[in-house]
Design a protein around this motif. Structure first.
Motif, PDB file in Angstrom:
ATOM      1  N   CYS A 100       0.832  -1.199   0.000  1.00 47.64           N
ATOM      2  CA  CYS A 100       0.000   0.000   0.000  1.00 47.64           C
ATOM      3  C   CYS A 100       0.869   1.253   0.000  1.00 47.64           C
ATOM      4  N   ASP A 101       0.378   2.287  -0.664  1.00 44.58           N
ATOM      5  CA  ASP A 101       1.118   3.543  -0.797  1.00 44.58           C
ATOM      6  C   ASP A 101       1.131   4.386   0.473  1.00 44.58           C
ATOM      7  N   PHE A 102       0.313   4.028   1.441  1.00 46.58           N
ATOM      8  CA  PHE A 102       0.135   4.904   2.601  1.00 46.58           C
ATOM      9  C   PHE A 102       0.458   4.169   3.893  1.00 46.58           C
ATOM     10  N   SER A 103       1.184   4.822   4.784  1.00 41.91           N
ATOM     11  CA  SER A 103       1.628   4.178   6.013  1.00 41.91           C
ATOM     12  C   SER A 103       0.512   3.994   7.045  1.00 41.91           C
ATOM     13  N   VAL A 104      -0.597   4.710   6.896  1.00 38.22           N
ATOM     14  CA  VAL A 104      -1.674   4.620   7.891  1.00 38.22           C
ATOM     15  C   VAL A 104      -2.583   3.413   7.667  1.00 38.22           C
ATOM     16  N   VAL A 105      -2.404   2.706   6.560  1.00 38.67           N
ATOM     17  CA  VAL A 105      -3.208   1.523   6.272  1.00 38.67           C
ATOM     18  C   VAL A 105      -2.318   0.290   6.378  1.00 38.67           C
ATOM     19  N   PRO A 106      -2.930  -0.899   6.405  1.00 41.95           N
ATOM     20  CA  PRO A 106      -2.106  -2.118   6.478  1.00 41.95           C
ATOM     21  C   PRO A 106      -1.057  -2.143   5.367  1.00 41.95           C
ATOM     22  N   ALA A 107       0.053  -2.819   5.641  1.00 47.09           N
ATOM     23  CA  ALA A 107       1.172  -2.850   4.698  1.00 47.09           C
ATOM     24  C   ALA A 107       0.747  -3.358   3.323  1.00 47.09           C
ATOM     25  N   GLU A 108      -0.181  -4.292   3.296  1.00 37.96           N
ATOM     26  CA  GLU A 108      -0.681  -4.801   2.025  1.00 37.96           C
ATOM     27  C   GLU A 108      -2.153  -4.469   1.897  1.00 37.96           C
ATOM     28  N   CYS A 109      -2.541  -4.054   0.716  1.00 40.32           N
ATOM     29  CA  CYS A 109      -3.959  -3.844   0.432  1.00 40.32           C
ATOM     30  C   CYS A 109      -4.205  -4.287  -0.997  1.00 40.32           C
ATOM     31  N   THR A 110      -5.444  -4.428  -1.375  1.00 43.81           N
ATOM     32  CA  THR A 110      -5.749  -4.812  -2.755  1.00 43.81           C
ATOM     33  C   THR A 110      -5.552  -3.604  -3.672  1.00 43.81           C
TER      34      THR A 110
END
Length: 164
Positions: A99-109
């Protein structure tokens, strides 16, 4: 007043859009462009990582398995996917990426990353705020940012739909 040429329009398109993911093996780019439609949230699948005004774009809605009509301001031709390409899109959109953003889980769809990007670009909503928007509270419309938990539509239904 002169009409902008294709190069100028492509430059404007790139300034108004954001890349969500790449598939280097297939030479495919996925993007969101808030200016494509004021009323719809659309993800683009582009037939080339490096593209120009002649490169076809599949414009696919994020809220349902339908094509979005081409905005006449953009010169890129509309790309309607073959059944095999629909299967690829339906699979890749569910693919896990960093994921491009640090506030979300390391992996996203790829789809979740598209939601985050669309909310930043179109609604000026930060990723940390997007995480708080729940699908159960979602008002589907052009004024509402997308919830992070928006279900991924079954894009295999694109095979059955006639464009427009």
């Amino acid at each position: 007043m002169t009409k902008p040429d294709n190069k100028q329009r492509l430059y404007e398109l790139l300034n108004e859009s954001a890349t969500v993911a790449f598939d280097m093996k297939r030479n495919i780019r996925f993007m969101v462009c808030p200016e494509e439609s004021r009323d719809l949230n659309v993800i683009w699948m582009i037939k080339s990582i490096r593209f120009n005004a002649a490169t076809p774009i599949a414009r696919i809605r994020m809220d349902c398995p339908c094509y979005a009509e081409k905005n006449s301001n953009f010169v890129n031709p509309q790309w309607f996917l073959s059944d095999k390409e629909v299967d690829y899109f339906n699979s890749f959109i569910r693919h896990k990426i960093t994921c491009d953003f640090s506030v979300v889980p390391a992996e996203c769809t790829v789809f979740a990353n598209a939601i985050l990007r669309m909310n930043i670009e179109k609604y000026n909503v930060a990723p940390v705020e997007t995480l708080k928007i729940k699908y159960s509270d979602y008002q589907n419309g052009n004024e509402s940012p997308l919830p992070y938990d928006l279900p991924i539509p079954d894009y295999s239904q694109l095979k059955l739909k006639k464009p427009f």
